[in-house]
Design an enzyme around this catalytic site. Sequence first.
Site, PDB file in Angstrom:
ATOM      1  CG  ASP A  20      -4.397   2.968  11.259  1.00  0.00           C
ATOM      2  OD1 ASP A  20      -5.541   3.340  11.567  1.00  0.00           O
ATOM      3  OD2 ASP A  20      -3.604   2.471  12.067  1.00  0.00           O
ATOM      4  CG  HIS A  41      -7.115   7.500  12.893  1.00  0.00           C
ATOM      5  ND1 HIS A  41      -6.571   6.264  12.627  1.00  0.00           N
ATOM      6  CD2 HIS A  41      -8.448   7.385  12.674  1.00  0.00           C
ATOM      7  CE1 HIS A  41      -7.537   5.437  12.267  1.00  0.00           C
ATOM      8  NE2 HIS A  41      -8.693   6.089  12.284  1.00  0.00           N
ATOM      9  CD  GLU A  93     -17.013   9.588  15.053  1.00  0.00           C
ATOM     10  OE1 GLU A  93     -17.652   8.514  14.936  1.00  0.00           O
ATOM     11  OE2 GLU A  93     -17.429  10.577  15.685  1.00  0.00           O
ATOM     12  CB  SER A  94     -12.078   4.147  14.194  1.00  0.00           C
ATOM     13  OG  SER A  94     -11.682   2.842  13.880  1.00  0.00           O
ATOM     14  N   GLY A  95     -13.727   3.406  11.321  1.00  0.00           N
ATOM     15  CA  GLY A  95     -14.790   2.595  10.749  1.00  0.00           C
ATOM     16  C   GLY A  95     -15.731   3.339   9.835  1.00  0.00           C
ATOM     17  CE  LYS A 141      -9.906   7.168   8.970  1.00  0.00           C
ATOM     18  NZ  LYS A 141     -10.981   6.644   9.832  1.00  0.00           N
ATOM     19  CB  SER A 142      -9.284   1.651   4.857  1.00  0.00           C
ATOM     20  OG  SER A 142      -8.486   2.090   5.938  1.00  0.00           O
ATOM     21  NE  ARG A 161     -27.998  21.696  -1.263  1.00  0.00           N
ATOM     22  CZ  ARG A 161     -29.262  21.468  -1.595  1.00  0.00           C
ATOM     23  NH1 ARG A 161     -30.237  21.826  -0.790  1.00  0.00           N
ATOM     24  NH2 ARG A 161     -29.551  20.889  -2.756  1.00  0.00           N
TER      25      ARG A 161
END
Length: 314
Positions: A178, A139, A155-157, A160-161, A244
């Site tokens: 996706d 994913h 994580e989803s949401g 990334k897109s 950093r």
Amino acid sequence: MDGVSVKKIVEKMKLKVLNPEVDIKDRKVTTAEVNRPALQLTGYFDYFEKSRIEIIGMVEYTYIQKLSQEGKSDVYDKFFSHNIPCVIFSRDLQPDEEFMRIATKYDTPILSTDYGTSAFMAELIYYLGQALAPCISIHGVLVDVYGEGLLITGESGIGKSEAALELIRRGHRLVSDDVVEIRRINEHTLVGTAPDITRYFIEMRGVGIIDVKTLFGVECVKEKQNIDLVIKLEDWKKENEYDRLGMEEEFTEYLGNKVVCHSIPIRPGRNLAVICETAAVNHRQKKMGYNAAQELYRRVQANLQKSSGDEEEE
């Protein structure tokens, strides 16, 4: 992967099928290595690797022409009895009737190309190497940024897109959104592609499905890309410590290959596209032999030594 069908090889390499009555759809090739059967045509079959595609060039062809009719029948029968995947004639050479008869008897596809033998073998091995490479699906989002393959995970949401869409608007190219299919070509190279069904589509929450190729043009998409850098997006947590300086590189592993990985904390106001672009350029600069963190460390050390020397003089 269980193999590549001869039919797919025919379509990809634009080969001619000389005995179409033989089924090529269910016949599989399971190795990327190929063979020129010079020794086998002389009758020597010790250590013969029958799973390889057999390629007949000018040397093998001219040798066959010198055999007697009886000699041809005997060698051909032994050759095809090993149930080889297929035989390909290069340089548009044409097999004799006896060769075709015995090949059809053993249900062996006979193919032809007008390419030179060496050039064709190199192209075929390259194609089979990718088609038969170990593959996993993960994913994430894969984008070509300044020639560097950035695999964005998280994580989803998490965004990334959205980051990929902004990179596309800034002139970079989408490979997959996706789901990314990763293939291990060799111990140094991972190649990412998109599944056929979702290729060039991006899912944007609240907007829906976007066709990047149609909306932004063909210059904004790419079929496949080497994976050079992983960007892992995660929620910003005040109690966590984040690197950093970047003195020591972190890695993540896919199919046994290690890839440089940066964990990027996400909070409102951070421009993900600019961060991804900078990470890509910085990674490229490191591959060219320059490391900004090490240069800073060198300057600090030089300054400390200079200060120490000045104190001793006083």
